[in-house]
Design a protein around this motif. Sequence first.
Motif, short mmCIF file in Angstrom:
data_model
loop_
_atom_site.label_atom_id
_atom_site.label_comp_id
_atom_site.label_asym_id
_atom_site.label_seq_id
_atom_site.Cartn_x
_atom_site.Cartn_y
_atom_site.Cartn_z
N CYS A 17 0.81 -1.22 0.00
CA CYS A 17 0.00 0.00 0.00
C CYS A 17 0.84 1.27 0.00
O CYS A 17 0.42 2.28 -0.57
CB CYS A 17 -0.94 0.01 1.21
N ALA A 64 -8.33 4.91 5.09
CA ALA A 64 -9.23 5.16 3.95
C ALA A 64 -10.14 6.35 4.20
O ALA A 64 -10.83 6.79 3.28
CB ALA A 64 -10.07 3.92 3.67
N ARG A 116 -5.81 8.79 1.84
CA ARG A 116 -6.77 7.83 1.29
C ARG A 116 -6.63 7.63 -0.21
O ARG A 116 -6.91 6.55 -0.74
CB ARG A 116 -8.20 8.25 1.65
N ILE A 118 -3.61 -0.12 -3.74
CA ILE A 118 -4.66 -1.08 -3.39
C ILE A 118 -4.10 -2.16 -2.47
O ILE A 118 -3.02 -2.70 -2.69
CB ILE A 118 -5.23 -1.72 -4.67
N ASN A 119 -4.86 -2.46 -1.42
CA ASN A 119 -4.51 -3.57 -0.54
C ASN A 119 -4.73 -4.88 -1.30
O ASN A 119 -5.83 -5.14 -1.80
CB ASN A 119 -5.40 -3.53 0.71
N PHE A 159 -7.86 -6.96 -0.70
CA PHE A 159 -9.17 -6.50 -1.19
C PHE A 159 -9.24 -6.48 -2.71
O PHE A 159 -10.30 -6.75 -3.28
CB PHE A 159 -9.47 -5.11 -0.63
N LYS A 174 -9.22 -3.97 -4.74
CA LYS A 174 -9.84 -2.79 -5.34
C LYS A 174 -9.69 -1.62 -4.38
O LYS A 174 -9.47 -1.81 -3.18
CB LYS A 174 -11.32 -3.04 -5.64
N PRO A 175 -9.81 -0.41 -4.91
CA PRO A 175 -9.68 0.76 -4.03
C PRO A 175 -10.74 0.74 -2.93
O PRO A 175 -11.88 0.34 -3.15
CB PRO A 175 -9.86 1.95 -4.98
N TYR A 176 -10.34 1.20 -1.76
CA TYR A 176 -11.24 1.21 -0.61
C TYR A 176 -11.23 2.62 -0.03
O TYR A 176 -10.25 3.05 0.56
CB TYR A 176 -10.79 0.19 0.44
N LEU A 177 -12.33 3.36 -0.25
CA LEU A 177 -12.44 4.73 0.21
C LEU A 177 -13.64 4.88 1.12
O LEU A 177 -14.71 4.30 0.88
CB LEU A 177 -12.57 5.69 -0.97
N LEU A 178 -13.46 5.66 2.17
CA LEU A 178 -14.53 5.99 3.10
C LEU A 178 -14.70 7.50 3.13
O LEU A 178 -13.82 8.25 2.72
CB LEU A 178 -14.19 5.47 4.51
#
Length: 614
Positions: free
Chosen positions: A157, A564, A570, A575-576, A579, A581-585
């Motif tokens: 990452c 994230a 973020r 990408i991890n 997962f 895929k991108p992980y955004l919060l």
Amino acid sequence: MQKQRPGSSVLGPALFGGAAWMAIDHFGPVFSGYEINPFSGPATVVLASSSLQLLSVVFLQSANLFEKLQARIPIGLRGTSGWIKRRRELRHELDEKNWGPYWGTFKGRELIIPYASNALTLGPAGSGKDVGAVQSTILSIPHSQTVVDFKGTAACCLAGVLRKRGYAVRIINLGDLWTDILGPSDSYNPQCLIADDYFRPGGLRDVTDDIFELCLQLYPEPAESGGGQNDNGFFRNGSRDLMGFAIQMCVLVYGYEATLGHVEQMLNDKASLLKHAQWAAGRLEVENVDEHGEITTSATGMPLHESPWAMHQSAEDLSDYAEYFMALASGIADQLEASDSRTADSFLSGAQQSLSRFNRTTRASKKTAKTTFRFSDQKEGPVPTIVFLVADPSRMDAQAPVLGLIQWCMLQEWKRSPNRNRPVYLIANEGTNFKINGADTLMTWGREFGIHVHWIIQSLSAFRRVYGKEALNILLSETEIKQFLAGQREPETLKMIEELVGKQSLIVQGNRGNKGKGASTLDGFDLKEEGRALMDRDEVRRSGKAILIVRQNKPALVDMPPIAAIAPFRKQIDINPFFGKPYLLPVVLRIRRRHGGVLKRIFHALLKPFKRGA
């Protein structure tokens, strides 16, 4: 006798005073010309007397009320602990430029607090250590770091964004994890430390000391070794002597290309070990063919004075070392040639077992076969160097000794760097899955060399199992910052947190059973000061916030948003791989760096004409 009703002492003066006021209003003023009104005059006296009595009652009741309120304020007899309520209470601890170790958010703002030597983060499985603490901390520290990354996710990452910042990134991938993302692994040969001694002027005086410490790392003392009657220190030392001889022999033969794989192979071949010992002792018999074709035998020895490193050493140092090494080799040759070989075999077995993880078929042997970088680069390089140590969690027992050895070498290079004040950080994530010999002393002397160690562990019992009880006590006493993530459930940890946050004093009211004489008096009940834990074990277990204790300050309840949800991190991280895929919060925190030095100079320049004496 019927008790006086509360407030009756006020009613009498009020009634008499009111009647007197009405009389004065009805009969007119007290003085009419030079005569006193016979009705208004006495009424005025009654009014004045009633007013004074009423005023005294008001003052008395006010004093009782203030006494009651004061009695409900604890003075700290049973404890003075409490939570930090405002961020400015930690203002003196915050980094001026907002660059440094990250400890979560308080009142919606980040806490960037540096530490001089040691810090501790305690978080059980599932507490969000990696995404909530580790990754954000790595990106917030603008200095060289070594990061222990067992799953390789932090390297996947963060390596990209760190390289974009201009940092040098090195990844020793012991398990060859995520090679499609991380690329080829770097490597580090622990033998380079010994080879440095041979080629450094005056280094021969350090060879035996460094080899002793290296062998102690390869074959460490048990965590709770007491050295008693049943202790096997004699056999451990004998094994270390054999390892030390083999290490020196391999470095003398191969130079910087000597590996622990060579040492392991020599120890497993007893005949080869004996032959090299005889050669070093000057007792190796070789056959020679003279000019007449006759075969003769003669003893030969190692030509140490003709070695390529000999030119860097003084004649005295070289002579002393040659005599020492010859005597060491002679003693080992005697042990191996003895008719009763049980003691020598015990020594040899211990040495072979200690180096078994470096046999030439393992990934560890490949990653320690050469040196692609030096840890001294983290102290002396032009840009910060970030080193990720990646291991395979499914082979942790096999790779943990290798990981511990590499980190020991790292500490040696850091300590020997001339730039001792340049800060370097060791992010010891999952610090109980490996062991660094001497970690207990590291926590006491590290700050003298600019070494900052951030221990990130799951439980105290695991640390005690790996490092021992005394090391745990040192950890708890030497860490300037302690962070306890949410989700704590280990009984020992819950008890310790309850004790660390301290006690607060509370006023407890108890009824004596008799009625008071007034609404604001203290009669009728008792008030006493008692102590209560600021947060008991059950409250710690159920809390959704992390607990942060910074040096002598009060504890603080902080939030740990995942990376994230932190801008700008973020969108900077990759990408991890777990997962895919991108992980955004949604953004809950925006970290902004300060450039206080430039702005401060501009501000003072503008104010200079207005300063006194300008």
